[in-house]
Design a protein around this motif. Structure first.
Motif, PDB file in Angstrom:
ATOM      1  N   LEU A 159       0.840  -1.200   0.000  1.00  0.00           N
ATOM      2  CA  LEU A 159       0.000   0.000   0.000  1.00  0.00           C
ATOM      3  C   LEU A 159       0.874   1.249   0.000  1.00  0.00           C
ATOM      4  CD1 LEU A 159      -2.811  -0.978   2.554  1.00  0.00           C
ATOM      5  CD2 LEU A 159      -3.080  -0.608   0.088  1.00  0.00           C
ATOM      6  N   GLY A 160       1.896   1.257   0.852  1.00  0.00           N
ATOM      7  CA  GLY A 160       2.809   2.391   0.882  1.00  0.00           C
ATOM      8  C   GLY A 160       3.569   2.553  -0.418  1.00  0.00           C
ATOM      9  N   ALA A 161       4.010   1.440  -0.989  1.00  0.00           N
ATOM     10  CA  ALA A 161       4.758   1.496  -2.246  1.00  0.00           C
ATOM     11  C   ALA A 161       3.895   2.033  -3.383  1.00  0.00           C
ATOM     12  CB  ALA A 161       5.282   0.100  -2.600  1.00  0.00           C
ATOM     13  N   PHE A 162       2.664   1.543  -3.466  1.00  0.00           N
ATOM     14  CA  PHE A 162       1.767   2.004  -4.524  1.00  0.00           C
ATOM     15  C   PHE A 162       1.464   3.490  -4.368  1.00  0.00           C
ATOM     16  CE2 PHE A 162       0.129  -2.546  -5.061  1.00  0.00           C
ATOM     17  CZ  PHE A 162       0.871  -2.727  -6.220  1.00  0.00           C
ATOM     18  N   TYR A 163       1.345   3.950  -3.117  1.00  0.00           N
ATOM     19  CA  TYR A 163       1.053   5.370  -2.908  1.00  0.00           C
ATOM     20  C   TYR A 163       2.234   6.237  -3.334  1.00  0.00           C
ATOM     21  CZ  TYR A 163      -0.466   9.737  -0.862  1.00  0.00           C
ATOM     22  OH  TYR A 163      -0.829  11.043  -0.700  1.00  0.00           O
ATOM     23  N   LEU A 164       3.451   5.837  -2.999  1.00  0.00           N
ATOM     24  CA  LEU A 164       4.633   6.587  -3.418  1.00  0.00           C
ATOM     25  C   LEU A 164       4.750   6.609  -4.942  1.00  0.00           C
ATOM     26  CD1 LEU A 164       7.306   5.402  -0.815  1.00  0.00           C
ATOM     27  CD2 LEU A 164       6.139   7.618  -0.899  1.00  0.00           C
TER      28      LEU A 164
ATOM     29  N   VAL B  47       2.165   7.430   7.125  1.00  0.00           N
ATOM     30  CA  VAL B  47       1.367   6.439   7.842  1.00  0.00           C
ATOM     31  C   VAL B  47       1.402   5.080   7.144  1.00  0.00           C
ATOM     32  CG1 VAL B  47      -0.944   6.637   6.791  1.00  0.00           C
ATOM     33  CG2 VAL B  47      -0.726   6.359   9.275  1.00  0.00           C
ATOM     34  N   LEU B  48       1.670   5.068   5.836  1.00  0.00           N
ATOM     35  CA  LEU B  48       1.777   3.811   5.098  1.00  0.00           C
ATOM     36  C   LEU B  48       3.231   3.345   4.952  1.00  0.00           C
ATOM     37  CD1 LEU B  48      -0.861   4.211   2.225  1.00  0.00           C
ATOM     38  CD2 LEU B  48      -1.055   2.901   4.345  1.00  0.00           C
ATOM     39  N   ASN B  49       4.124   3.983   5.693  1.00  0.00           N
ATOM     40  CA  ASN B  49       5.537   3.611   5.622  1.00  0.00           C
ATOM     41  C   ASN B  49       5.873   2.689   6.797  1.00  0.00           C
ATOM     42  OD1 ASN B  49       8.273   3.375   5.346  1.00  0.00           O
ATOM     43  ND2 ASN B  49       8.698   5.561   5.277  1.00  0.00           N
ATOM     44  N   PRO B  50       6.058   1.398   6.560  1.00  0.00           N
ATOM     45  CA  PRO B  50       6.338   0.476   7.668  1.00  0.00           C
ATOM     46  C   PRO B  50       7.645   0.771   8.380  1.00  0.00           C
ATOM     47  CG  PRO B  50       6.675  -0.618   5.549  1.00  0.00           C
ATOM     48  CD  PRO B  50       6.041   0.710   5.261  1.00  0.00           C
ATOM     49  N   LYS B  51       8.544   1.528   7.732  1.00  0.00           N
ATOM     50  CA  LYS B  51       9.825   1.845   8.361  1.00  0.00           C
ATOM     51  C   LYS B  51       9.640   2.705   9.602  1.00  0.00           C
ATOM     52  CE  LYS B  51      12.634   1.560   4.144  1.00  0.00           C
ATOM     53  NZ  LYS B  51      13.536   2.297   3.224  1.00  0.00           N
ATOM     54  N   VAL B  52       8.591   3.533   9.618  1.00  0.00           N
ATOM     55  CA  VAL B  52       8.347   4.368  10.797  1.00  0.00           C
ATOM     56  C   VAL B  52       7.927   3.500  11.971  1.00  0.00           C
ATOM     57  CG1 VAL B  52       7.077   6.337  11.725  1.00  0.00           C
ATOM     58  CG2 VAL B  52       7.670   6.286   9.298  1.00  0.00           C
ATOM     59  N   SER B  53       7.026   2.560  11.734  1.00  0.00           N
ATOM     60  CA  SER B  53       6.616   1.627  12.795  1.00  0.00           C
ATOM     61  C   SER B  53       7.802   0.812  13.287  1.00  0.00           C
ATOM     62  CB  SER B  53       5.531   0.683  12.285  1.00  0.00           C
ATOM     63  OG  SER B  53       4.273   1.312  12.269  1.00  0.00           O
ATOM     64  N   MET B  54       8.634   0.352  12.367  1.00  0.00           N
ATOM     65  CA  MET B  54       9.788  -0.451  12.743  1.00  0.00           C
ATOM     66  C   MET B  54      10.786   0.371  13.549  1.00  0.00           C
ATOM     67  SD  MET B  54      10.192  -2.575   9.163  1.00  0.00           S
ATOM     68  CE  MET B  54      11.566  -3.592   9.677  1.00  0.00           C
ATOM     69  N   PHE B  55      10.887   1.664  13.248  1.00  0.00           N
ATOM     70  CA  PHE B  55      11.775   2.540  14.013  1.00  0.00           C
ATOM     71  C   PHE B  55      11.312   2.630  15.465  1.00  0.00           C
ATOM     72  CE2 PHE B  55      12.283   6.946  15.640  1.00  0.00           C
ATOM     73  CZ  PHE B  55      13.646   6.883  15.919  1.00  0.00           C
ATOM     74  N   TYR B  56      10.019   2.861  15.666  1.00  0.00           N
ATOM     75  CA  TYR B  56       9.504   2.954  17.029  1.00  0.00           C
ATOM     76  C   TYR B  56       9.611   1.624  17.763  1.00  0.00           C
ATOM     77  CZ  TYR B  56       7.632   7.637  16.191  1.00  0.00           C
ATOM     78  OH  TYR B  56       7.498   8.974  15.924  1.00  0.00           O
TER      79      TYR B  56
ATOM     80  N   PHE C 261      11.510   5.335  -4.868  1.00  0.00           N
ATOM     81  CA  PHE C 261      11.237   5.061  -3.461  1.00  0.00           C
ATOM     82  C   PHE C 261      10.152   3.992  -3.318  1.00  0.00           C
ATOM     83  CE2 PHE C 261      12.980   9.372  -2.127  1.00  0.00           C
ATOM     84  CZ  PHE C 261      14.029   8.830  -1.401  1.00  0.00           C
ATOM     85  N   GLY C 262       9.105   4.118  -4.113  1.00  0.00           N
ATOM     86  CA  GLY C 262       8.028   3.138  -4.054  1.00  0.00           C
ATOM     87  C   GLY C 262       8.496   1.756  -4.447  1.00  0.00           C
ATOM     88  N   SER C 263       9.297   1.689  -5.483  1.00  0.00           N
ATOM     89  CA  SER C 263       9.821   0.389  -5.927  1.00  0.00           C
ATOM     90  C   SER C 263      10.726  -0.223  -4.867  1.00  0.00           C
ATOM     91  CB  SER C 263      10.595   0.566  -7.239  1.00  0.00           C
ATOM     92  OG  SER C 263       9.760   1.111  -8.243  1.00  0.00           O
ATOM     93  N   LYS C 264      11.548   0.618  -4.227  1.00  0.00           N
ATOM     94  CA  LYS C 264      12.442   0.125  -3.169  1.00  0.00           C
ATOM     95  C   LYS C 264      11.641  -0.403  -1.992  1.00  0.00           C
ATOM     96  CE  LYS C 264      16.287   1.583  -0.216  1.00  0.00           C
ATOM     97  NZ  LYS C 264      17.171   2.712   0.175  1.00  0.00           N
ATOM     98  N   LEU C 265      10.571   0.316  -1.621  1.00  0.00           N
ATOM     99  CA  LEU C 265       9.729  -0.134  -0.520  1.00  0.00           C
ATOM    100  C   LEU C 265       9.030  -1.449  -0.863  1.00  0.00           C
ATOM    101  CD1 LEU C 265       8.479   0.364   2.255  1.00  0.00           C
ATOM    102  CD2 LEU C 265       6.731   1.780   1.149  1.00  0.00           C
TER     103      LEU C 265
END
Length: 212
Positions: A78-83, A127-136, A202-206
């Motif tokens: 979802l995050g990748a498609f949005y980017l 909010v659709l970036n899992p890296k933020v959740s993983m950071f916390y 960025f989206g492709s990398k995610l």
């Protein structure tokens, strides 16, 4: 909570914020095209998303993202498609001729929509970036004592938000100062083309990121 832990967290959060990523490129795309207010709307969208991720981490919901490969896959896609969608939209804008507004009322309506859209772009990008959740999820156990209160966890989220707010607000102000020098069709076309390609990257990398 020990002040040394807070300072260490701020140092880590600062490195995360200032490192190149979608947020910085979103600001760089927004301000020259839509102005300072839209840039600040992006920033407030970032902050709102941090509190969403912080809340999910504090109450143990984000751990499901890490433990479930299916949930992680859906979330990151979802995050990748949005980017990628932001990137495609920027590329389309690069080749789309702009039409001047004919009435002041129309300009105000477009500005209002722009503020709302800018906030949502900043919010959804984070909010659709899992890296933020993983950071916390990684940071809270490192900088908070075991069984510490959620108030202290929110204090760390607030510290991260303040660092983000300061850094990107400075970027917004700097870019708005040079807006007059960049306010021409050729520059905007070039900017949209570059940022479009970057967001697609960025989206492709995610999308290719693995759940570690």
């Amino acid at each position: 909570m020990d002040i040394s832990n807070v300072m260490a967290f701020i140092a880590v959060a600062t490195l995360l914020v200032i490192s190149p990523g979608p947020n910085g490129f979103l600001i760089a795309k927004t301000v020259p095209v839509s102005g300072q207010k839209a840039g600040f709307s992006n920033v407030w969208g970032f902050v709102a998303a941090f509190y969403v991720h912080g809340t999910l981490s504090i109450f143990g919901i984000s751990i499901l993202l890490v433990q479930s490969s299916q949930a992680f896959f859906v979330f990151k896609m979802l995050g990748a498609f949005y980017l990628i969608w932001i990137g495609v939209k920027a590329l389309v804008s690069a080749f789309k001729s702009s039409k001047p507004a004919s009435k002041n009322v129309k300009e105000k309506v477009e500005l209002t929509v722009s503020m709302r859209s800018a906030f949502m772009e900043g919010f959804i990008t984070n909010v659709l970036n899992p890296k933020v959740s993983m950071f916390y999820l990684a940071a809270f156990p490192q900088f908070l004592p075991a069984h510490d209160s959620s108030i202290n966890a929110y204090a760390l989220v607030s510290a991260h938000s303040v660092v983000n707010l300061v850094w990107f607000s400075v970027m917004v102000v700097i870019l708005s100062r040079v807006k007059s020098a960049t306010n021409n069709a050729k520059f905007k076309r070039w900017l949209n083309s570059i940022t479009g390609v970057i967001f697609i990257a960025f989206g492709s990398k995610l999308a290719l990121m693995k759940n570690s």
